[in-house]
Enzyme design. Structure first.
Site, PDB file in Angstrom:
ATOM      1  N   LYS A  34       0.840  -1.211   0.000  1.00 15.84           N
ATOM      2  CA  LYS A  34       0.000   0.000   0.000  1.00 15.84           C
ATOM      3  C   LYS A  34       0.873   1.258   0.000  1.00 15.84           C
ATOM      4  O   LYS A  34       0.648   2.169  -0.800  1.00 15.84           O
ATOM      5  CB  LYS A  34      -0.917  -0.044   1.233  1.00 15.84           C
ATOM      6  CG  LYS A  34      -1.875   1.126   1.346  1.00 15.84           C
ATOM      7  CD  LYS A  34      -3.076   0.767   2.192  1.00 15.84           C
ATOM      8  CE  LYS A  34      -2.842   0.828   3.691  1.00 15.84           C
ATOM      9  NZ  LYS A  34      -2.609   2.182   4.210  1.00 15.84           N
ATOM     10  N   SER A  35       1.848   1.320   0.877  1.00 15.04           N
ATOM     11  CA  SER A  35       2.698   2.526   0.968  1.00 15.04           C
ATOM     12  C   SER A  35       3.408   2.789  -0.360  1.00 15.04           C
ATOM     13  O   SER A  35       3.496   3.931  -0.820  1.00 15.04           O
ATOM     14  CB  SER A  35       3.758   2.335   2.055  1.00 15.04           C
ATOM     15  OG  SER A  35       3.157   2.260   3.312  1.00 15.04           O
ATOM     16  N   ARG A  72       2.893   5.917  -3.285  1.00 12.00           N
ATOM     17  CA  ARG A  72       4.026   6.768  -3.663  1.00 12.00           C
ATOM     18  C   ARG A  72       4.296   6.689  -5.165  1.00 12.00           C
ATOM     19  O   ARG A  72       4.697   7.691  -5.774  1.00 12.00           O
ATOM     20  CB  ARG A  72       5.257   6.365  -2.836  1.00 12.00           C
ATOM     21  CG  ARG A  72       5.156   6.866  -1.375  1.00 12.00           C
ATOM     22  CD  ARG A  72       6.096   6.113  -0.452  1.00 12.00           C
ATOM     23  NE  ARG A  72       6.157   6.655   0.901  1.00 12.00           N
ATOM     24  CZ  ARG A  72       5.259   6.421   1.867  1.00 12.00           C
ATOM     25  NH1 ARG A  72       4.197   5.663   1.630  1.00 12.00           N
ATOM     26  NH2 ARG A  72       5.415   6.945   3.082  1.00 12.00           N
ATOM     27  N   GLY A 101      -5.223   7.949   5.322  1.00  7.93           N
ATOM     28  CA  GLY A 101      -4.349   8.913   5.984  1.00  7.93           C
ATOM     29  C   GLY A 101      -3.089   9.180   5.171  1.00  7.93           C
ATOM     30  O   GLY A 101      -2.569  10.304   5.151  1.00  7.93           O
ATOM     31  N   ARG A 116      -8.832  12.027  12.491  1.00  9.08           N
ATOM     32  CA  ARG A 116      -7.388  11.772  12.642  1.00  9.08           C
ATOM     33  C   ARG A 116      -6.588  13.066  12.712  1.00  9.08           C
ATOM     34  O   ARG A 116      -6.893  14.031  12.015  1.00  9.08           O
ATOM     35  CB  ARG A 116      -6.922  10.839  11.518  1.00  9.08           C
ATOM     36  CG  ARG A 116      -7.640   9.502  11.647  1.00  9.08           C
ATOM     37  CD  ARG A 116      -7.171   8.494  10.686  1.00  9.08           C
ATOM     38  NE  ARG A 116      -5.799   8.092  10.936  1.00  9.08           N
ATOM     39  CZ  ARG A 116      -5.111   7.300  10.138  1.00  9.08           C
ATOM     40  NH1 ARG A 116      -5.671   6.847   9.034  1.00  9.08           N
ATOM     41  NH2 ARG A 116      -3.876   6.970  10.423  1.00  9.08           N
ATOM     42  N   SER A 155       6.956   9.040  12.313  1.00  5.76           N
ATOM     43  CA  SER A 155       5.847   8.842  11.381  1.00  5.76           C
ATOM     44  C   SER A 155       6.332   9.086   9.964  1.00  5.76           C
ATOM     45  O   SER A 155       6.778  10.182   9.625  1.00  5.76           O
ATOM     46  CB  SER A 155       4.703   9.810  11.710  1.00  5.76           C
ATOM     47  OG  SER A 155       3.857   9.952  10.578  1.00  5.76           O
ATOM     48  N   ASP A 159       1.636  -1.168  11.957  1.00  2.00           N
ATOM     49  CA  ASP A 159       0.344  -1.634  11.425  1.00  2.00           C
ATOM     50  C   ASP A 159       0.083  -3.110  11.744  1.00  2.00           C
ATOM     51  O   ASP A 159      -1.029  -3.600  11.551  1.00  2.00           O
ATOM     52  CB  ASP A 159       0.289  -1.429   9.905  1.00  2.00           C
ATOM     53  CG  ASP A 159       0.236   0.053   9.529  1.00  2.00           C
ATOM     54  OD1 ASP A 159      -0.112   0.875  10.398  1.00  2.00           O
ATOM     55  OD2 ASP A 159       0.553   0.381   8.378  1.00  2.00           O
ATOM     56  N   LYS A 201      -4.890   5.645  14.710  1.00  2.00           N
ATOM     57  CA  LYS A 201      -4.952   4.960  13.411  1.00  2.00           C
ATOM     58  C   LYS A 201      -6.415   4.942  12.945  1.00  2.00           C
ATOM     59  O   LYS A 201      -7.227   5.700  13.430  1.00  2.00           O
ATOM     60  CB  LYS A 201      -4.351   3.559  13.542  1.00  2.00           C
ATOM     61  CG  LYS A 201      -2.847   3.580  13.827  1.00  2.00           C
ATOM     62  CD  LYS A 201      -2.070   4.166  12.674  1.00  2.00           C
ATOM     63  CE  LYS A 201      -0.583   4.228  12.934  1.00  2.00           C
ATOM     64  NZ  LYS A 201       0.145   4.957  11.876  1.00  2.00           N
ATOM     65  N   ARG A 255      -6.684   1.679  18.097  1.00  2.00           N
ATOM     66  CA  ARG A 255      -6.375   0.241  18.052  1.00  2.00           C
ATOM     67  C   ARG A 255      -5.994  -0.338  19.411  1.00  2.00           C
ATOM     68  O   ARG A 255      -5.976  -1.567  19.559  1.00  2.00           O
ATOM     69  CB  ARG A 255      -5.298  -0.045  16.995  1.00  2.00           C
ATOM     70  CG  ARG A 255      -5.834   0.117  15.587  1.00  2.00           C
ATOM     71  CD  ARG A 255      -4.814  -0.176  14.498  1.00  2.00           C
ATOM     72  NE  ARG A 255      -5.421  -0.020  13.179  1.00  2.00           N
ATOM     73  CZ  ARG A 255      -4.741   0.171  12.062  1.00  2.00           C
ATOM     74  NH1 ARG A 255      -3.427   0.221  12.080  1.00  2.00           N
ATOM     75  NH2 ARG A 255      -5.370   0.301  10.902  1.00  2.00           N
TER      76      ARG A 255
HETATM   77  C1  S3P Z   1       2.326   4.797   6.220  1.00  2.00           C
HETATM   78  C2  S3P Z   1       2.893   5.101   7.425  1.00  2.00           C
HETATM   79  C3  S3P Z   1       2.346   4.653   8.723  1.00  2.00           C
HETATM   80  C4  S3P Z   1       1.342   3.523   8.566  1.00  2.00           C
HETATM   81  C5  S3P Z   1       0.387   3.766   7.431  1.00  2.00           C
HETATM   82  C6  S3P Z   1       1.133   3.949   6.117  1.00  2.00           C
HETATM   83  C7  S3P Z   1       2.963   5.328   4.984  1.00  2.00           C
HETATM   84  O1  S3P Z   1       1.708   5.744   9.356  1.00  2.00           O
HETATM   85  O2  S3P Z   1       0.635   3.326   9.771  1.00  2.00           O
HETATM   86  O3  S3P Z   1      -0.505   2.682   7.308  1.00  2.00           O
HETATM   87  O4  S3P Z   1       2.665   4.826   3.886  1.00  2.00           O
HETATM   88  O5  S3P Z   1       3.789   6.251   5.103  1.00  2.00           O
HETATM   89  P1  S3P Z   1       2.561   6.763  10.258  1.00  2.00           P
HETATM   90  O6  S3P Z   1       3.667   7.215   9.416  1.00  2.00           O
HETATM   91  O7  S3P Z   1       1.661   7.896  10.606  1.00  2.00           O
HETATM   92  O8  S3P Z   1       2.977   5.966  11.455  1.00  2.00           O
END
Ligand code: S3P
Length: 436
Positions: free
Chosen positions: A19-20, A24, A91, A119, A175, A323, A350, A354
């Site tokens: 996902k991350s 990007r 988020g 959030r 973060s 996560d 989150k 959680r």
């Molecule tokens: C993410 C960073 C994390 C993670 C989120 C995805 C990202 O959040 O919990 O699911 O893709 O950069 P935080 O950076 O706020 O911890």
């Protein structure tokens, strides 16, 4: 949906794209010159929100259901949108796009679902305001028909971008969303922008931006980016998401008579704390065929049934498995002895709180689970029985408790079980594949 105990899981499985990294790929492609191809893109609701937002900002994006083509327009090619940008439940979309929008001369308004509107956004408003962007939050109750200003630090909000000052931001939290937001704004700043974190968070932004041609350097917990790079479109092959693989790692370890291979999983050390935690609990995991794909470490993971014991999960490990903590808590309920999760207060902000959602549901299943201000304590070894799971619309709660339900006495049922589509639309089908 109802789940009952299943006895053994076998075979091979490929989890969907990370996902991350998928988010990007779209974002960095949009602000690069020419074509970016993203293969094995995660077709989950969160990443589709990112595509929708960049289309609204004037970027042509083709999506055939697996491969995505982004027709980038360069660092200064985005166009303002009259319509509100809707990030849904994501988020990552909201915080990263805000960094990019901070560097644009136009105004943008962002909103999302009920969870996103709770959030905290102050964590990005503060550094981006220091750089020169301006924010106005709106009262969600009356938005957008009767916009009334709000003093909250949440979406919906309007961001007015412009020329930005460079900063060296000492982030109070580890973060990657905050770090990435500032680094993306730094592409538009008047000098080198630096972010120092208390503990290193996932570094996909640093790795991928460098691949697109940005001058970006990481030294321990500080990342520095130079402004106004010429970014060129790339071919990105997204590895399988270790956060999705985590449910199957847990399932294989706690289910008797199970052995299976999870192929093509991203094992970047800033993400793979689940492997270290599972091994420390006595899990039988083997990494095979380790390789590098699109600048990211990837491996196949062989999982075998194991007798687990409790551990302490804390400190620098936390951002590398943030996560995965819900499913680690489930593993702890099936382990011998005590598991303590601390330094994890980020869990409260989150997709759901959680700490509350995990301990409430574990308790409903008969486990001994106590919430703490920065984590939880789980004493394993009790008989775990089925229960009605309250997911709070949180995909990771639904998947973590599906793993528990498949190992519990009696029936486990869920509210809003379809929320898994945020990150893993084929989750329930993939469980059945290992039973076939
Ligand atoms: C993410 C960073 C994390 C993670 C989120 C995805 C990202 O959040 O919990 O699911 O893709 O950069 P935080 O950076 O706020 O911890």
């Amino acid at each position: 949906m109802e789940l009952t105990r299943k006895h053994s899981f076998h075979g091979e499985l490929t989890v969907p794209g990370d996902k991350s990294i998928s988010h990007r790929g779209i974002m960095f492609g949009a602000i690069s010159n020419g074509l970016t191809e993203v293969t094995n893109f995660l077709q989950g609701a969160d990443c589709l929100s990112t595509i929708a937002c960049f289309r609204q900002l004037g970027i042509e994006i083709e999506n055939d259901g697996s491969r995505v083509l982004v027709h980038g327009k360069g660092l200064h090619g985005l166009k303002g949108s009259e319509q509100v940008l809707d990030v849904g439940n994501s988020g990552t979309t909201l915080r990263l796009i805000s960094g990019i929008l901070a560097g644009q001369s136009f105004q943008s308004t962002l909103n999302g679902d009920a969870s996103i509107r709770k959030r905290p956004m102050k964590r990005i408003f503060k550094p981006l305001s220091e750089m020169g962007a301006r924010f106005q939050c709106w009262d969600a109750m009356h938005f957008p028909e009767h916009p009334a200003k709000s003093s909250s630090d949440c979406a919906p909000f309007t961001i007015q971008g412009g020329s930005l000052r460079h900063i060296h931001y000492q982030s109070p939290i580890a973060s990657a969303q905050v770090k990435s937001s500032i680094l993306l704004a730094g592409l538009y700043a008047d000098g080198i922008t630096r972010v120092t974190e208390p503990v290193l968070s996932r570094n996909h932004t640093e790795l991928m931006l460098a691949g697109f041609g940005a001058n970006i350097v990481s030294t321990e917990t500080t990342a520095a980016v130079w402004p106004e790079p010429v970014l060129e479109g790339q071919s990105i092959c997204v590895p399988g998401d270790i956060s999705s693989a985590a449910y199957f790692i847990a399932l294989g370890l706690i289910s008797p008579n199970s052995e299976f291979l999870i192929q093509n999983v991203g094992v970047n050390p800033t993400r793979s704390g689940i492997l270290r935690a599972a091994l420390a609990m006595g899990g039988n995991l083997t990494l095979l065929n380790e390789r590098t794909v699109s600048g990211e470490p990837v491996a196949d993971i062989l999982v075998k049934s194991s007798s687990l014991h409790g551990i302490v999960v804390e400190g620098e490990l936390i951002p590398t498995l943030i996560d995965e903590l819900p499913v680690i808590a489930v593993m702890a309920a099936f382990a011998e002895g005590e598991t303590v999760i601390k330094d994890a207060q980020e869990l409260k902000v989150k997709e759901s709180d959680r700490i509350a959602s995990v301990t409430e549901n574990l308790t409903a299943m008969g486990a001994d689970a106590l919430p703490a201000w920065d984590g939880m304590i789980i004493r394993g070894g009790r008989a775990i029985h089925g229960a009605r799971i309250h997911t709070y619309g949180d995909h990771r709660i639904a998947m973590a408790f599906a793993v528990a339900g498949l190992n519990a006495d009696g029936v486990t049922s869920f509210d809003e079980e379809q929320c898994v589509a945020v990150s893993y639309p084929s989750f329930y089908e993939d469980i059945n594949k290992l039973l076939a």
